[in-house]
Design a protein around this motif. Sequence first.
Motif, short mmCIF file in Angstrom:
data_model
loop_
_atom_site.label_atom_id
_atom_site.label_comp_id
_atom_site.label_asym_id
_atom_site.label_seq_id
_atom_site.Cartn_x
_atom_site.Cartn_y
_atom_site.Cartn_z
N VAL A 107 0.89 -1.06 -0.14
CA VAL A 107 -0.04 0.05 0.21
C VAL A 107 0.88 1.35 0.00
O VAL A 107 1.70 1.39 0.91
N ARG A 108 0.48 2.22 -0.94
CA ARG A 108 1.32 3.70 -0.94
C ARG A 108 0.45 4.55 -0.39
O ARG A 108 -0.95 4.46 -0.79
N ALA A 109 0.73 5.35 0.44
CA ALA A 109 0.04 6.24 1.01
C ALA A 109 -0.29 7.48 0.14
O ALA A 109 0.88 8.16 0.16
N VAL A 110 -1.37 7.51 -0.59
CA VAL A 110 -1.40 8.62 -1.60
C VAL A 110 -2.75 9.19 -1.09
O VAL A 110 -2.84 10.44 -1.47
N GLY A 111 -3.70 8.80 -0.64
CA GLY A 111 -4.99 9.18 -0.22
C GLY A 111 -4.98 9.10 1.29
O GLY A 111 -4.35 8.55 2.15
N ASP A 112 -6.38 9.52 1.58
CA ASP A 112 -6.77 9.23 3.03
C ASP A 112 -6.80 7.87 3.63
O ASP A 112 -6.30 7.68 4.81
N VAL A 113 -7.40 6.80 2.66
CA VAL A 113 -7.55 5.56 3.49
C VAL A 113 -6.19 5.00 3.08
O VAL A 113 -5.71 4.25 4.45
N THR A 114 -5.53 5.25 2.32
CA THR A 114 -4.18 4.36 2.43
C THR A 114 -3.06 5.12 3.23
O THR A 114 -2.25 4.25 3.67
N ARG A 115 -3.13 6.25 3.77
CA ARG A 115 -2.50 7.03 4.36
C ARG A 115 -2.63 6.41 5.96
O ARG A 115 -1.57 6.20 6.76
N HIS A 116 -3.78 5.96 6.18
CA HIS A 116 -4.21 5.46 7.56
C HIS A 116 -3.85 3.92 7.44
O HIS A 116 -3.54 3.66 8.62
N ILE A 117 -4.09 3.41 6.58
CA ILE A 117 -3.47 2.15 6.36
C ILE A 117 -2.12 1.89 6.59
O ILE A 117 -1.68 0.86 7.35
N ASP A 118 -1.35 2.57 6.11
CA ASP A 118 -0.06 2.65 6.23
C ASP A 118 0.55 3.01 7.76
O ASP A 118 1.43 2.63 8.13
N GLN A 119 -0.48 3.37 8.61
CA GLN A 119 0.05 3.59 9.95
C GLN A 119 -0.23 2.40 10.95
O GLN A 119 0.12 2.15 12.18
N LEU A 120 -0.90 1.12 10.38
CA LEU A 120 -0.92 0.03 10.94
C LEU A 120 0.35 -0.54 11.52
O LEU A 120 1.35 -0.19 10.72
N LYS A 121 0.29 -1.38 12.51
CA LYS A 121 1.36 -2.01 12.94
C LYS A 121 0.95 -3.52 13.12
O LYS A 121 0.12 -3.91 12.95
N GLU A 122 2.06 -4.32 13.11
CA GLU A 122 1.86 -5.65 13.56
C GLU A 122 0.97 -5.84 14.71
O GLU A 122 1.28 -5.32 15.49
N GLY A 123 0.32 -6.97 14.34
CA GLY A 123 -0.81 -6.94 15.71
C GLY A 123 -2.14 -6.33 15.45
O GLY A 123 -3.06 -6.86 16.07
N ASP A 124 -2.06 -5.48 14.72
CA ASP A 124 -3.42 -4.48 14.39
C ASP A 124 -4.47 -5.13 13.36
O ASP A 124 -4.00 -6.13 12.81
N ARG A 125 -5.66 -4.72 13.64
CA ARG A 125 -6.65 -5.34 12.69
C ARG A 125 -6.91 -4.69 11.64
O ARG A 125 -6.80 -3.48 11.57
N LEU A 126 -7.06 -5.43 10.42
CA LEU A 126 -7.34 -4.65 9.19
C LEU A 126 -8.68 -5.35 8.47
O LEU A 126 -8.92 -6.50 9.01
N TYR A 127 -9.40 -4.27 8.16
CA TYR A 127 -10.60 -4.67 7.61
C TYR A 127 -10.87 -4.61 6.02
O TYR A 127 -10.39 -3.38 5.63
N TRP A 128 -11.40 -5.61 5.51
CA TRP A 128 -11.50 -5.50 3.99
C TRP A 128 -12.65 -6.19 3.33
O TRP A 128 -13.42 -6.95 4.13
N ARG A 129 -12.81 -6.27 2.44
CA ARG A 129 -13.89 -6.97 1.59
C ARG A 129 -13.27 -7.52 0.26
O ARG A 129 -12.58 -6.60 -0.38
#
Lengths: 368, 266, 247
Positions: B68-90
Amino acid sequence: MEGKGKGRSYLLKYEGLEELFWRLKENYRLIAPKLKGGVILYSEVESLGELPFGYRNVEMPGFYRLDRAEGFFTYTHPVNSLKAFLHPSELTLMKVKISDGGLEFEVCYPEGNFCFFDVRACDLFALEVLDRVFVHKNSHPDSYYRKLREGAFVVAVNCTYATSNCFCTTTGTGPEAREGYDLLITELREGFLLEAGSERGGVLLESLENKREAREEHLLQKRERLREAEALMERHFEIEGLPDRLYGRMDSQHWKHIEKRCLACTSCTQSCPTCFCFDILEKNNLELRESERVRVWDSCFSPAFATVHRYNIRQSVHSRYRQWLMHKFAYWVDQFDLSGCVGCGRCITWCPVGIDIRQEVKTVIREG
Amino acid sequence: MLVCGSPYNLKEGLVVRLIRECENVYTFHIATEESAQPGQYNMLYAFGMGEAPITIASKGEGYIVHTVRAVGDVTRHIDQLKEGDRLYWRGPYGNIWELEKAFGRTLLLISGGLGLAATRWVFEEALRSPVRRLLHLYGSKDYENLLYPYLYEDWSSKAEFHIILGRSHPHWKGRVGLITELIEELELEEDTVVFTCGPDPMVKACVKLLERKGIHPENIYASLERHMKCSVGTCGHCMIGPYFVCKDGPIFRYDLIREYFEREEV
Amino acid sequence: MRVGVFKFSSCDGCQLAFFDLEEELLLLSEMVSIDYFLEATSYNRWGNFDLSFVEGSVSTPEEEERIKSIRESSKFLVAIGACAVSGGIQSARNYEDFSMVYSSVYKGHYWVNPRSRPISDFVNVDLEVRGCPINKGALKEVFVAVMHQRSPQLPTYPLCLECKRKGNVCVVVAYQKPCLGPVTVAGCGALCPSFERGCYGCYGPVGKPALEALQEGYERLGLGKENLKELLRLSFNGYNKELREWL
């Protein structure tokens, strides 16, 4: 089926129509045309008397007016369409909350239970179009649309009049309602002809007290009345093979001529009974503990509609108009096996500067 | 509680591994048993921000890989996730690379920039498949933005993997220039199958050159990027001609998409 | 986060949108530190603002200097309302003979510039919040966006889209009333058309407004080019960069 009443037809007087209305009202939220602010709008109604009986909508490009006329179903389709009820302009899809370091989702479903009372052939066809877009031709059927659509009772009405913007004979979608209804009403001289199009429609019709069996002459009268509407419409272009002719006109100079007149205001797409495009917004509270995912109507004319990396692929207004017209008459056929245009003429009436899509189609395919 | 049926329902998975690729680009290993195939993508959700379509870069035992490249709001926030964090997707959504078509033939992969994330998995699969000859060309604008440098040694030992940079760098001993220069030098059979993903102008330039080298557009496949909101063919944003990139794509046989892809503002 | 709210040539109406936030304002005051807001408090601390809101147009030489110093002291600068964004109703004078306008208003000598200008004519503006006045929803959106690092979701599309979403009937078509909706950005909730009136354009023009097309299209409503120009000049946004040239 015959025994249950499908296929049988009855003649009702106004009292019979009222009886039908009240019977439906017992079980459904009744959505019907209603007079509001000098126009006819689909609204929730409480009695049959709220329908705009004896009013006639006069429509021209960029123009709408109501006149009076003799009879009951003297108007055509309302200003808004059933899209407003089945694909609401603003709909919360889900609420998301932070809980225990994770997220909690609550899917929000709207309440439907609609009876659409007085649906004209064009709008009936639009229902079929939307059904395909959201459900039948969609590998991930839209549960929200389905929730609102499933079980909806449809009472269709045959048009006996057409405005100068109507072109359902060109698109082959009217004026006769052919499928997709539970009951069909045609206003005749001596009453209302009712025909059932589904089993439950037939059962309801059979159970009415105020009715009498229709005769052959009534069915003939129905044909005559439909011809009255047909006679008011001219055939603008040949719908058969139109997609191929349009595909050959992607580089037509005419698109740029339309740009000189088009405001890119989105009114055509929003008035259209089949335009389905939407955006999904994220609405947050100040602390960002809760967020709502909200679906709102969007338009291919919006300035940010096709934006990739902050750049809208369709910068020019003419490319947006081309996208709209090509989608409606050509792409749509490839995508959903039917045309996206139902010939209602709403986009012509509600264009503030009166751009007439029939003329634009004709010019594009003629001049290239 | 997730109510069944909404096409927007999200799944949850743990970030089990996090790799910093370069400035603003992170690779996530997300624990899941979901099935997916090379070429498909997921809609990743960032709370309060929205969703973004991200290609599935690879898949391992019990996890999927997203870069993931942080280019927009969504990707910028995803890129702040750490190991052990939960990620949501469909997902997964979209079609797949037609790898079988390349069996017994030459398969040429061409990727530009982050497009490497879209060709990585199919490349890994191709290494284990009866593809006769496997080539992978990768263009990156500069040394700092090279993706997956830790995989290059392995890849180079197993297939013809070549990198070209947009500009030189003291640590870079390899080629500098445009990716088309690499294609120019290749000897390719006419029935070579090409999979490509990169910025639109790169794809167009590569196809033009490949055609000159005798490769038929029926054998060229491009993975496209368009604005997507729903990913299930209902929001209309990603349309290109009669196609919904979200469900009819993201991969298109070039002869079928050319008409719309090469014309301005379609 | 240090927040400043500043006033230039304006009616103070946009600043009232902060008070419209009501209970959310209390929550907000716990989340951010409102350090400078003359309309709200006597205790003001100047400088090092993370987020600044500027209301009003630049109309005097003093304001020209003040806006520059606010810009220098602010990380993120938001222009709020038609005055700050476009020059406001007072920019109607920009299209008139200034000495005539001046002498009809002032008897003595005042330092007033011949033109009322948007602040973006002098400094770089990070975000525009449109409206006359702005609405609290947009203001809240700015706070949410800045506090939680996301781009503000403020409309860029024309009012017609919002008007149709609301289920309104087009006043141009149904009542033959001129309406600036097609060239005006959404955000007000289509307030005027909801009451069967044409849009005044207080949210200012959309990007690349189709003015020629609008003028031609509205001629049948008896709206000539000069009438449309008049409408736009009095729209509070007449001196917006998108309109200046055409007017």
